[in-house]
Design an enzyme around this catalytic site. Sequence first.
Site, PDB file in Angstrom:
ATOM      1  N   SER A  18       0.810  -1.216   0.000  1.00 13.37           N
ATOM      2  CA  SER A  18       0.000   0.000   0.000  1.00 13.37           C
ATOM      3  C   SER A  18       0.844   1.266   0.000  1.00 13.37           C
ATOM      4  O   SER A  18       0.395   2.327  -0.446  1.00 13.37           O
ATOM      5  CB  SER A  18      -0.929   0.002   1.216  1.00 13.37           C
ATOM      6  OG  SER A  18      -0.181  -0.083   2.417  1.00 13.37           O
ATOM      7  N   ASP A 165      -4.365   7.445   9.892  1.00 10.91           N
ATOM      8  CA  ASP A 165      -3.941   6.181  10.511  1.00 10.91           C
ATOM      9  C   ASP A 165      -2.494   6.219  10.996  1.00 10.91           C
ATOM     10  O   ASP A 165      -2.021   5.304  11.663  1.00 10.91           O
ATOM     11  CB  ASP A 165      -4.146   5.004   9.550  1.00 10.91           C
ATOM     12  CG  ASP A 165      -3.333   5.108   8.253  1.00 10.91           C
ATOM     13  OD1 ASP A 165      -2.459   5.997   8.151  1.00 10.91           O
ATOM     14  OD2 ASP A 165      -3.582   4.297   7.347  1.00 10.91           O
ATOM     15  N   HIS A 168       0.107   5.430   6.636  1.00  4.35           N
ATOM     16  CA  HIS A 168       0.243   5.689   5.206  1.00  4.35           C
ATOM     17  C   HIS A 168       0.525   7.171   4.946  1.00  4.35           C
ATOM     18  O   HIS A 168      -0.178   8.032   5.482  1.00  4.35           O
ATOM     19  CB  HIS A 168      -1.021   5.270   4.456  1.00  4.35           C
ATOM     20  CG  HIS A 168      -1.289   3.806   4.543  1.00  4.35           C
ATOM     21  ND1 HIS A 168      -2.108   3.252   5.507  1.00  4.35           N
ATOM     22  CD2 HIS A 168      -0.818   2.773   3.792  1.00  4.35           C
ATOM     23  CE1 HIS A 168      -2.141   1.932   5.346  1.00  4.35           C
ATOM     24  NE2 HIS A 168      -1.362   1.620   4.310  1.00  4.35           N
TER      25      HIS A 168
END
Length: 198
Positions: A18, A165, A168
């Site tokens: 990701s 979060d 990221h």
Amino acid sequence: MAQTVGTAPIRLLALGDSLTAGYGLARGEGFAPRLQQALVAAGRQVRVIDAGVSGDTMAGGSARLDWAMAERPQAAIVALGANDGLRGLPPGRMAEALESILARLEARGVPVLLAGMLAPPNLGADYGRAFEAVYKDAAAKRPGLLFYPFFLEGVAAQRGLNQADNIHPNPAGVAELVRRILPVTEQLLDRVPSVAAG
């Protein structure tokens, strides 16, 4: 060293998770497109192939490498391992998968930039050392490998550079990632045979 005018763009594979796929970001704001923009601005003819899959582990990257190789990349950035750390997966298994990836790229004559990762501190110092050693040992075994020790250098745990979060990168974080890894990525491109010959 810039490529000769008129040559086809170098195909640069970004094999990752990701963090390379641009999780949570608008199209065009992820690592791969932003790296391509920066390289083109630096005078490079390059197409960055986004082979980032959110949630992927080192073993997952190994399993889909042959599929990614269908694009016939001429150079590769390997940036996997963050999910192995988040899940506390065994570093030994991770090392086996990384060895498989590097051996197959080497067999095809694809120069590699290995971007390392660090394990979350809550998993303990012993696990952290074993995790970090996976990358260091792989790099030590291959003197021709370019090694960037920590993919998230300068961005990890920086609140203003990450999404809510705190894992990221946000657009500013991606810009910082690209800024830091750009010089070594240019070194990687200089190792592509057609470029070196030019």
